[in-house]
Motif scaffolding. Structure first.
Motif, PDB file in Angstrom:
ATOM      1  N   VAL A 293      53.715  30.314  53.100  1.00 30.01           N
ATOM      2  CA  VAL A 293      53.521  28.865  53.065  1.00 30.01           C
ATOM      3  C   VAL A 293      53.267  28.323  51.666  1.00 30.01           C
ATOM      4  CG1 VAL A 293      52.732  28.741  55.458  1.00 30.01           C
ATOM      5  CG2 VAL A 293      51.064  29.073  53.614  1.00 30.01           C
ATOM      6  N   ALA A 294      53.071  29.203  50.695  1.00 29.89           N
ATOM      7  CA  ALA A 294      52.820  28.738  49.339  1.00 29.89           C
ATOM      8  C   ALA A 294      53.063  29.875  48.354  1.00 29.89           C
ATOM      9  CB  ALA A 294      51.383  28.238  49.187  1.00 29.89           C
ATOM     10  N   ILE A 295      53.425  29.484  47.151  1.00 33.77           N
ATOM     11  CA  ILE A 295      53.548  30.421  46.036  1.00 33.77           C
ATOM     12  C   ILE A 295      52.631  29.888  44.938  1.00 33.77           C
ATOM     13  CG2 ILE A 295      55.097  31.360  44.270  1.00 33.77           C
ATOM     14  CD1 ILE A 295      57.412  30.832  46.282  1.00 33.77           C
ATOM     15  N   PHE A 296      51.926  30.789  44.268  1.00 34.34           N
ATOM     16  CA  PHE A 296      51.043  30.383  43.183  1.00 34.34           C
ATOM     17  C   PHE A 296      51.494  31.021  41.887  1.00 34.34           C
ATOM     18  CE2 PHE A 296      47.849  27.910  45.241  1.00 34.34           C
ATOM     19  CZ  PHE A 296      48.003  28.265  46.564  1.00 34.34           C
TER      20      PHE A 296
ATOM     21  N   VAL B 156      50.310  33.572  51.698  1.00 37.87           N
ATOM     22  CA  VAL B 156      50.559  33.008  50.383  1.00 37.87           C
ATOM     23  C   VAL B 156      51.043  34.137  49.484  1.00 37.87           C
ATOM     24  CG1 VAL B 156      48.206  33.389  49.598  1.00 37.87           C
ATOM     25  CG2 VAL B 156      49.580  31.648  48.507  1.00 37.87           C
ATOM     26  N   TYR B 157      51.821  33.771  48.513  1.00 39.65           N
ATOM     27  CA  TYR B 157      52.411  34.754  47.621  1.00 39.65           C
ATOM     28  C   TYR B 157      52.100  34.345  46.198  1.00 39.65           C
ATOM     29  CZ  TYR B 157      56.110  37.678  45.668  1.00 39.65           C
ATOM     30  OH  TYR B 157      56.816  38.609  44.975  1.00 39.65           O
ATOM     31  N   TYR B 158      51.519  35.235  45.441  1.00 42.29           N
ATOM     32  CA  TYR B 158      51.304  34.938  44.028  1.00 42.29           C
ATOM     33  C   TYR B 158      52.540  35.409  43.295  1.00 42.29           C
ATOM     34  CZ  TYR B 158      49.332  34.546  39.422  1.00 42.29           C
ATOM     35  OH  TYR B 158      49.118  34.205  38.120  1.00 42.29           O
ATOM     36  N   PHE B 159      53.317  34.465  42.807  1.00 43.53           N
ATOM     37  CA  PHE B 159      54.607  34.722  42.178  1.00 43.53           C
ATOM     38  C   PHE B 159      54.439  35.772  41.100  1.00 43.53           C
ATOM     39  CE2 PHE B 159      58.594  33.212  40.127  1.00 43.53           C
ATOM     40  CZ  PHE B 159      59.352  33.126  41.281  1.00 43.53           C
TER      41      PHE B 159
ATOM     42  N   PRO C  93      59.910  38.339  43.835  1.00 42.93           N
ATOM     43  CA  PRO C  93      60.148  37.097  44.576  1.00 42.93           C
ATOM     44  C   PRO C  93      61.023  37.248  45.826  1.00 42.93           C
ATOM     45  CG  PRO C  93      60.372  36.714  42.242  1.00 42.93           C
ATOM     46  CD  PRO C  93      60.214  38.202  42.426  1.00 42.93           C
ATOM     47  N   PRO C  94      62.039  38.125  45.853  1.00 44.75           N
ATOM     48  CA  PRO C  94      62.860  38.236  47.067  1.00 44.75           C
ATOM     49  C   PRO C  94      62.085  38.670  48.307  1.00 44.75           C
ATOM     50  CG  PRO C  94      63.995  39.217  45.214  1.00 44.75           C
ATOM     51  CD  PRO C  94      62.587  38.909  44.750  1.00 44.75           C
ATOM     52  N   LEU C  95      60.913  39.236  48.116  1.00 47.35           N
ATOM     53  CA  LEU C  95      60.096  39.659  49.256  1.00 47.35           C
ATOM     54  C   LEU C  95      59.861  38.512  50.231  1.00 47.35           C
ATOM     55  CD1 LEU C  95      58.165  41.836  50.506  1.00 47.35           C
ATOM     56  CD2 LEU C  95      56.381  40.847  49.079  1.00 47.35           C
ATOM     57  N   ILE C  96      59.662  37.306  49.733  1.00 51.22           N
ATOM     58  CA  ILE C  96      59.298  36.202  50.616  1.00 51.22           C
ATOM     59  C   ILE C  96      60.459  35.697  51.461  1.00 51.22           C
ATOM     60  CG2 ILE C  96      57.417  35.489  49.121  1.00 51.22           C
ATOM     61  CD1 ILE C  96      59.082  33.158  48.229  1.00 51.22           C
TER      62      ILE C  96
ATOM     63  N   VAL D  19      55.310  25.612  38.041  1.00 56.49           N
ATOM     64  CA  VAL D  19      54.431  24.839  38.919  1.00 56.49           C
ATOM     65  C   VAL D  19      55.089  23.509  39.266  1.00 56.49           C
ATOM     66  CG1 VAL D  19      52.199  23.666  39.073  1.00 56.49           C
ATOM     67  CG2 VAL D  19      52.343  25.962  38.076  1.00 56.49           C
ATOM     68  N   GLY D  20      55.049  23.160  40.544  1.00 57.56           N
ATOM     69  CA  GLY D  20      55.634  21.907  41.013  1.00 57.56           C
ATOM     70  C   GLY D  20      57.049  22.068  41.530  1.00 57.56           C
ATOM     71  N   LYS D  21      57.661  23.197  41.258  1.00 57.39           N
ATOM     72  CA  LYS D  21      59.013  23.462  41.755  1.00 57.39           C
ATOM     73  C   LYS D  21      58.935  24.174  43.094  1.00 57.39           C
ATOM     74  CE  LYS D  21      60.979  23.595  37.181  1.00 57.39           C
ATOM     75  NZ  LYS D  21      61.767  24.284  36.195  1.00 57.39           N
ATOM     76  N   GLN D  22      60.091  24.496  43.630  1.00 59.77           N
ATOM     77  CA  GLN D  22      60.154  25.257  44.880  1.00 59.77           C
ATOM     78  C   GLN D  22      60.993  26.501  44.668  1.00 59.77           C
ATOM     79  OE1 GLN D  22      61.448  23.051  48.282  1.00 59.77           O
ATOM     80  NE2 GLN D  22      59.615  21.786  48.312  1.00 59.77           N
ATOM     81  N   TYR D  23      60.677  27.539  45.431  1.00 60.44           N
ATOM     82  CA  TYR D  23      61.475  28.749  45.467  1.00 60.44           C
ATOM     83  C   TYR D  23      61.840  29.005  46.915  1.00 60.44           C
ATOM     84  CZ  TYR D  23      62.983  33.560  44.960  1.00 60.44           C
ATOM     85  OH  TYR D  23      63.730  34.713  44.993  1.00 60.44           O
ATOM     86  N   LYS D  24      63.135  28.937  47.205  1.00 67.19           N
ATOM     87  CA  LYS D  24      63.629  29.142  48.578  1.00 67.19           C
ATOM     88  C   LYS D  24      62.906  28.237  49.571  1.00 67.19           C
ATOM     89  CE  LYS D  24      66.317  32.578  47.297  1.00 67.19           C
ATOM     90  NZ  LYS D  24      67.742  32.571  47.360  1.00 67.19           N
ATOM     91  N   GLY D  25      62.634  27.003  49.151  1.00 67.13           N
ATOM     92  CA  GLY D  25      62.002  26.025  50.024  1.00 67.13           C
ATOM     93  C   GLY D  25      60.490  26.104  50.107  1.00 67.13           C
ATOM     94  N   ILE D  26      59.875  26.988  49.327  1.00 65.27           N
ATOM     95  CA  ILE D  26      58.416  27.136  49.345  1.00 65.27           C
ATOM     96  C   ILE D  26      57.855  26.556  48.045  1.00 65.27           C
ATOM     97  CG2 ILE D  26      56.489  28.744  49.522  1.00 65.27           C
ATOM     98  CD1 ILE D  26      58.472  30.659  50.950  1.00 65.27           C
ATOM     99  N   GLN D  27      56.892  25.661  48.175  1.00 66.95           N
ATOM    100  CA  GLN D  27      56.295  24.984  47.027  1.00 66.95           C
ATOM    101  C   GLN D  27      55.540  25.966  46.134  1.00 66.95           C
ATOM    102  OE1 GLN D  27      56.664  21.641  46.380  1.00 66.95           O
ATOM    103  NE2 GLN D  27      55.651  22.038  44.432  1.00 66.95           N
ATOM    104  N   ILE D  28      55.691  25.813  44.817  1.00 68.92           N
ATOM    105  CA  ILE D  28      54.956  26.619  43.840  1.00 68.92           C
ATOM    106  C   ILE D  28      53.796  25.782  43.308  1.00 68.92           C
ATOM    107  CG2 ILE D  28      55.062  27.865  41.645  1.00 68.92           C
ATOM    108  CD1 ILE D  28      58.100  28.221  42.169  1.00 68.92           C
TER     109      ILE D  28
END
Length: 132
Positions: free
Chosen positions: A36-39, A13-16, A20-23, A46-55
């Motif tokens: 598998v997730a961004i927080f 998991v990645y805490y935004f 961000p490019p790290l993921i 919140v509720g959007k996606q970054y590069k296909g990963i849910q925030i």
């Protein structure tokens, strides 16, 4: 940590925060790591996606971590937020944290920590470049 070949995919998991490019780095998937997730705490993300990963909202870390069987959290957040977020990581039962923040974290309960001080590493490299 990231150069050890794993037999089983490691779910992370990645805490935004700051990097961000790290993921999206291809090295993670070739080494069996999967974000598998961004927080995030900002309602606008919140509720959007970054590069296909849910925030997700950081307040839901415990529930999402259990549902997704998250094993590693990568922290790249401002130093003012570290203590509160790290406490959420411990409560969520995430067994490992890769900490890129300027705050040195200590292992607690069943959570391992690897602290990576980005600026200290840059200063070390600068010293060697200047003296050798």
């Amino acid at each position: 940590v990231f150069f050890i070949e794993m037999r089983f995919p490691r779910r992370m998991v990645y805490y935004f925060g700051l990097v961000p490019p790290l993921i999206t780095h291809k090295g993670f998937t070739t080494r069996a790591f999967e974000f598998v997730a961004i927080f995030e705490k900002k309602p606008s993300l919140v509720g959007k996606q970054y590069k296909g990963i849910q925030i997700y909202n950081i307040e839901n870390l415990d529930k999402i971590a259990k549902a997704k069987r998250i094993e590693i959290v990568v922290l790249t957040i401002p130093k003012e937020e570290v203590a509160g977020v790290y406490e959420k990581v411990i409560v969520a039962g995430i067994p490992a944290a890769l900490n890129f923040t300027p705050v040195r974290l200590l292992p607690k309960e069943n959570t391992l920590v690897k602290n990576v001080n980005f600026f200290q590493n840059l200063e070390t490299l600068t010293f060697y470049l200047s003296n050798f």
